[in-house]
Design a protein around this motif. Sequence first.
Motif, short mmCIF file in Angstrom:
data_model
loop_
_atom_site.label_atom_id
_atom_site.label_comp_id
_atom_site.label_asym_id
_atom_site.label_seq_id
_atom_site.Cartn_x
_atom_site.Cartn_y
_atom_site.Cartn_z
N GLN A 1 -12.22 3.57 -12.40
CA GLN A 1 -11.57 2.28 -12.21
C GLN A 1 -10.46 2.33 -11.16
O GLN A 1 -10.41 1.49 -10.25
CB GLN A 1 -11.01 1.76 -13.53
CG GLN A 1 -10.29 0.42 -13.38
CD GLN A 1 -9.91 -0.19 -14.72
OE1 GLN A 1 -10.78 -0.56 -15.50
NE2 GLN A 1 -8.61 -0.27 -14.99
N GLU A 2 -9.57 3.31 -11.25
CA GLU A 2 -8.43 3.34 -10.32
C GLU A 2 -8.86 3.58 -8.87
O GLU A 2 -8.44 2.82 -7.99
CB GLU A 2 -7.42 4.40 -10.75
CG GLU A 2 -6.19 4.43 -9.85
CD GLU A 2 -5.14 5.41 -10.33
OE1 GLU A 2 -4.14 5.61 -9.61
OE2 GLU A 2 -5.31 5.99 -11.42
N PRO A 3 -9.71 4.57 -8.57
CA PRO A 3 -10.12 4.73 -7.17
C PRO A 3 -10.94 3.55 -6.67
O PRO A 3 -10.86 3.22 -5.47
CB PRO A 3 -10.93 6.03 -7.17
CG PRO A 3 -11.29 6.29 -8.58
CD PRO A 3 -10.21 5.69 -9.41
N TRP A 4 -11.70 2.90 -7.55
CA TRP A 4 -12.43 1.70 -7.14
C TRP A 4 -11.44 0.58 -6.79
O TRP A 4 -11.60 -0.11 -5.77
CB TRP A 4 -13.37 1.26 -8.25
CG TRP A 4 -14.09 -0.02 -7.99
CD1 TRP A 4 -13.86 -1.24 -8.58
CD2 TRP A 4 -15.19 -0.24 -7.08
NE1 TRP A 4 -14.72 -2.19 -8.11
CE2 TRP A 4 -15.56 -1.60 -7.18
CE3 TRP A 4 -15.89 0.58 -6.20
CZ2 TRP A 4 -16.59 -2.16 -6.42
CZ3 TRP A 4 -16.92 0.03 -5.44
CH2 TRP A 4 -17.25 -1.32 -5.56
N VAL B 1 -11.08 -1.34 -3.12
CA VAL B 1 -11.16 -2.80 -2.98
C VAL B 1 -9.85 -3.33 -2.40
O VAL B 1 -9.85 -4.21 -1.52
CB VAL B 1 -11.48 -3.46 -4.33
CG1 VAL B 1 -11.36 -4.98 -4.24
CG2 VAL B 1 -12.89 -3.07 -4.80
N ALA B 2 -8.71 -2.81 -2.86
CA ALA B 2 -7.41 -3.26 -2.36
C ALA B 2 -7.28 -2.97 -0.86
O ALA B 2 -6.75 -3.80 -0.11
CB ALA B 2 -6.29 -2.57 -3.13
N MET B 3 -7.76 -1.83 -0.40
CA MET B 3 -7.66 -1.51 1.02
C MET B 3 -8.57 -2.42 1.84
O MET B 3 -8.21 -2.84 2.95
CB MET B 3 -8.02 -0.04 1.23
CG MET B 3 -7.72 0.45 2.64
SD MET B 3 -5.98 0.24 3.13
CE MET B 3 -5.17 1.38 2.00
N ALA B 4 -9.75 -2.75 1.30
CA ALA B 4 -10.63 -3.69 1.99
C ALA B 4 -9.97 -5.06 2.11
O ALA B 4 -10.11 -5.73 3.14
CB ALA B 4 -11.96 -3.81 1.24
N ARG B 5 -9.24 -5.46 1.08
CA ARG B 5 -8.55 -6.75 1.12
C ARG B 5 -7.37 -6.73 2.09
O ARG B 5 -7.05 -7.75 2.70
CB ARG B 5 -8.06 -7.11 -0.28
CG ARG B 5 -9.19 -7.43 -1.26
CD ARG B 5 -8.69 -7.56 -2.69
NE ARG B 5 -9.79 -7.92 -3.60
CZ ARG B 5 -9.69 -7.94 -4.93
NH1 ARG B 5 -8.53 -7.61 -5.51
NH2 ARG B 5 -10.72 -8.28 -5.68
N GLU B 6 -6.75 -5.58 2.23
CA GLU B 6 -5.56 -5.47 3.08
C GLU B 6 -5.91 -5.42 4.56
O GLU B 6 -5.15 -5.94 5.40
CB GLU B 6 -4.78 -4.21 2.69
CG GLU B 6 -3.53 -3.96 3.51
CD GLU B 6 -2.81 -2.70 3.07
OE1 GLU B 6 -2.15 -2.08 3.91
OE2 GLU B 6 -2.91 -2.33 1.88
N MET B 7 -7.04 -4.82 4.91
CA MET B 7 -7.37 -4.58 6.31
C MET B 7 -8.37 -5.61 6.84
O MET B 7 -9.29 -6.03 6.12
CB MET B 7 -7.95 -3.17 6.48
CG MET B 7 -6.97 -2.05 6.16
SD MET B 7 -7.71 -0.40 6.33
CE MET B 7 -8.04 -0.34 8.11
N PRO C 1 -4.43 11.59 9.20
CA PRO C 1 -3.37 10.58 9.22
C PRO C 1 -3.84 9.21 9.69
O PRO C 1 -3.19 8.21 9.38
CB PRO C 1 -2.34 11.18 10.19
CG PRO C 1 -3.09 12.18 11.01
CD PRO C 1 -4.16 12.71 10.12
N ARG C 2 -4.95 9.15 10.41
CA ARG C 2 -5.45 7.86 10.90
C ARG C 2 -6.33 7.15 9.88
O ARG C 2 -6.75 6.00 10.10
CB ARG C 2 -6.25 8.07 12.19
CG ARG C 2 -5.47 8.77 13.29
CD ARG C 2 -6.32 9.11 14.50
NE ARG C 2 -6.67 7.94 15.28
CZ ARG C 2 -7.34 7.99 16.42
NH1 ARG C 2 -7.73 9.16 16.91
NH2 ARG C 2 -7.63 6.89 17.08
N ALA C 3 -6.62 7.80 8.77
CA ALA C 3 -7.53 7.23 7.78
C ALA C 3 -6.76 6.41 6.75
O ALA C 3 -5.83 6.91 6.11
CB ALA C 3 -8.31 8.34 7.08
N ALA D 1 -9.25 5.87 1.29
CA ALA D 1 -9.54 5.26 -0.01
C ALA D 1 -11.00 5.47 -0.40
O ALA D 1 -11.32 5.75 -1.56
CB ALA D 1 -9.20 3.77 0.02
N LEU D 2 -11.90 5.35 0.58
CA LEU D 2 -13.30 5.62 0.31
C LEU D 2 -13.51 7.07 -0.11
O LEU D 2 -14.31 7.36 -1.00
CB LEU D 2 -14.15 5.29 1.54
CG LEU D 2 -15.66 5.52 1.38
CD1 LEU D 2 -16.23 4.63 0.28
CD2 LEU D 2 -16.39 5.28 2.70
#
Length: 211
Positions: free
Chosen positions: A61-64, A68-74, A184-186, A191-192
């Motif tokens: 749950q947490e890594p998922w 999702v949060a990173m997809a929403r942010e970027m 550092p660029r990831a 997150a993936l």
Amino acid sequence: MSSTTAHLTAPPTTTALDEETARAELYGLLAQLYYAPPAPGLLAALRVAVTEAPASGAFLQEPWQQLVAMAREMADGAVADEYDALFGGVGKPEVYLYGSHYLSGFLNEKPLVRLRADLQGLGLAASEDMPDTEDHIACLCEVMRYLIAGDDGGVCHLQSQRTFFAGHLQPWVQQLCDALQAQPRARFYAALARFTRAFMEVEAQGFDMLE
């Protein structure tokens, strides 16, 4: 071995049948995200994906949620640019996506030969228009998706999944995750990598229970 769009649900699910469906879909999603910069439709689906697992405290749950949060942010373009910066370009990429690199230190080496022999034994072969070798992480995830959800009962079963996973994913996928999380660029792909690591740990534990 081609990816189809996965249905994005919060892992894990509750029944044995649902769990197998979720496993296949997650392998399909990983295949798409590692194979190329995500299409806008895929990112849009990821941004609205359910993030609460049916069981509280579920391991994935947490890594998922972080993915999702990173997809929403970027923005779409930022994710595509990150993919190109990490895996594309001319010459040596920042991060390799090929198993042979991690298993032997070189591309197109003995691990790829063994993989091709095992794929032949499963009745599988790369499509002629695929530019990458079969040890690309996306291709391996797509094979796992097929072994879980395919219709050929002669090869699509738990034992073949376990054998393929142990021979061609488990020995190196954590090294790929390490390399991505150290970059550092990831951001999206870090997150993936966290989600990939957790998912592969769950897979390994599940296959160990078959002994």
